[in-house]
Design an enzyme around this catalytic site. Structure first.
Site, PDB file in Angstrom:
ATOM      1  N   VAL A 147      33.046  -7.345 -39.682  1.00 35.42           N
ATOM      2  CA  VAL A 147      31.707  -8.046 -39.720  1.00 35.42           C
ATOM      3  C   VAL A 147      30.968  -7.245 -38.576  1.00 35.42           C
ATOM      4  O   VAL A 147      31.174  -7.623 -37.580  1.00 35.42           O
ATOM      5  CB  VAL A 147      32.096  -9.501 -39.335  1.00 35.42           C
ATOM      6  N   PRO A 148      29.959  -6.555 -39.300  1.00 30.04           N
ATOM      7  CA  PRO A 148      29.575  -5.507 -38.387  1.00 30.04           C
ATOM      8  C   PRO A 148      28.566  -5.902 -37.513  1.00 30.04           C
ATOM      9  O   PRO A 148      27.237  -5.590 -37.549  1.00 30.04           O
ATOM     10  CB  PRO A 148      28.991  -4.545 -39.640  1.00 30.04           C
ATOM     11  N   CYS A 149      28.808  -6.573 -36.516  1.00 33.01           N
ATOM     12  CA  CYS A 149      27.837  -7.008 -35.548  1.00 33.01           C
ATOM     13  C   CYS A 149      27.472  -5.627 -34.583  1.00 33.01           C
ATOM     14  O   CYS A 149      26.292  -5.852 -33.918  1.00 33.01           O
ATOM     15  CB  CYS A 149      28.302  -8.195 -34.391  1.00 33.01           C
ATOM     16  N   HIS A 150      28.009  -4.457 -34.651  1.00 35.90           N
ATOM     17  CA  HIS A 150      27.576  -3.543 -33.939  1.00 35.90           C
ATOM     18  C   HIS A 150      26.411  -2.901 -34.295  1.00 35.90           C
ATOM     19  O   HIS A 150      25.599  -1.894 -33.801  1.00 35.90           O
ATOM     20  CB  HIS A 150      28.741  -2.408 -33.922  1.00 35.90           C
ATOM     21  N   ARG A 151      25.909  -3.310 -35.702  1.00 34.29           N
ATOM     22  CA  ARG A 151      24.771  -2.959 -36.236  1.00 34.29           C
ATOM     23  C   ARG A 151      23.594  -3.606 -35.796  1.00 34.29           C
ATOM     24  O   ARG A 151      22.391  -3.150 -36.418  1.00 34.29           O
ATOM     25  CB  ARG A 151      24.829  -2.797 -37.810  1.00 34.29           C
TER      26      ARG A 151
END
Length: 181
Positions: A147-151
């Protein structure tokens, strides 16, 4: 009477399966329920990070090591790190409030190689005044990378906090072709 005895003896906890994923210099604890991936830990953190997370959020569960069960998740994560995968096909089983679920669903809409701001996520869920709450929900994301919270980045384009650490965030964004240095 027999039914009561069954209830009293039913103390079996549900399993959360875990394994240690190692890639390059990173070691990440991963965990899954029977329904899907539920946790990806911060790089090189001790096992206690996972046990604390389970004890705080799922006291009715017990951790059971099962490398084979976690192998499909680890394979897709390795493919991502190798630049061979841009999205994940495995199921996730993440528990949170309806607000957190809305945020995590919004994160899944951010395309590979793109970034958005916290404000943009707040607008996407139609709560433009909830930027701080959005940040808190993003920080509570239990499944890093998938779940790409790094984006998600700051309004001025800076890299902001990340449970996996800013070095990991930089690495993941570089891997996806995003440069924010």
């Amino acid at each position: 009477m027999a039914q009561r005895n069954l209830l009293m003896n039913d103390t079996h906890k549900q399993p959360i399966y875990w394994s240690l994923f190692e890639y390059d210099n990173w070691k990440l604890y991963m965990a899954a329920t029977s329904r899907g991936l539920c946790y990806v830990g911060s790089p090189n953190k001790p096992f206690a990070e996972l046990t604390d997370w389970v004890n705080n959020r799922f006291p009715q569960f017990e951790l059971v090591r099962n490398d084979e069960r976690l192998q499909p998740y680890q394979m897709e994560l390795a493919e991502y790190f190798q630049g061979k995968r841009q999205s994940f096909s495995f199921p996730v089983d993440i528990q949170g409030t309806s607000f957190q679920q809305a945020i995590w669903n919004a994160l899944n809409q951010i395309p590979y190689g793109k970034t958005v701001t916290y404000s943009q996520i707040a607008e996407l869920i139609e709560k433009p005044q909830a930027v701080r709450a959005v940040g808190a929900a993003i920080g509570a994301n239990p499944v890093l990378i998938s779940v790409p919270c790094h984006r998600v980045i700051g309004k001025n384009g800076t890299l902001t906090g990340y449970r996996g650490g800013l070095e990991m965030k930089k690495h993941l964004l570089r891997l996806e072709g995003v440069t924010n240095d």
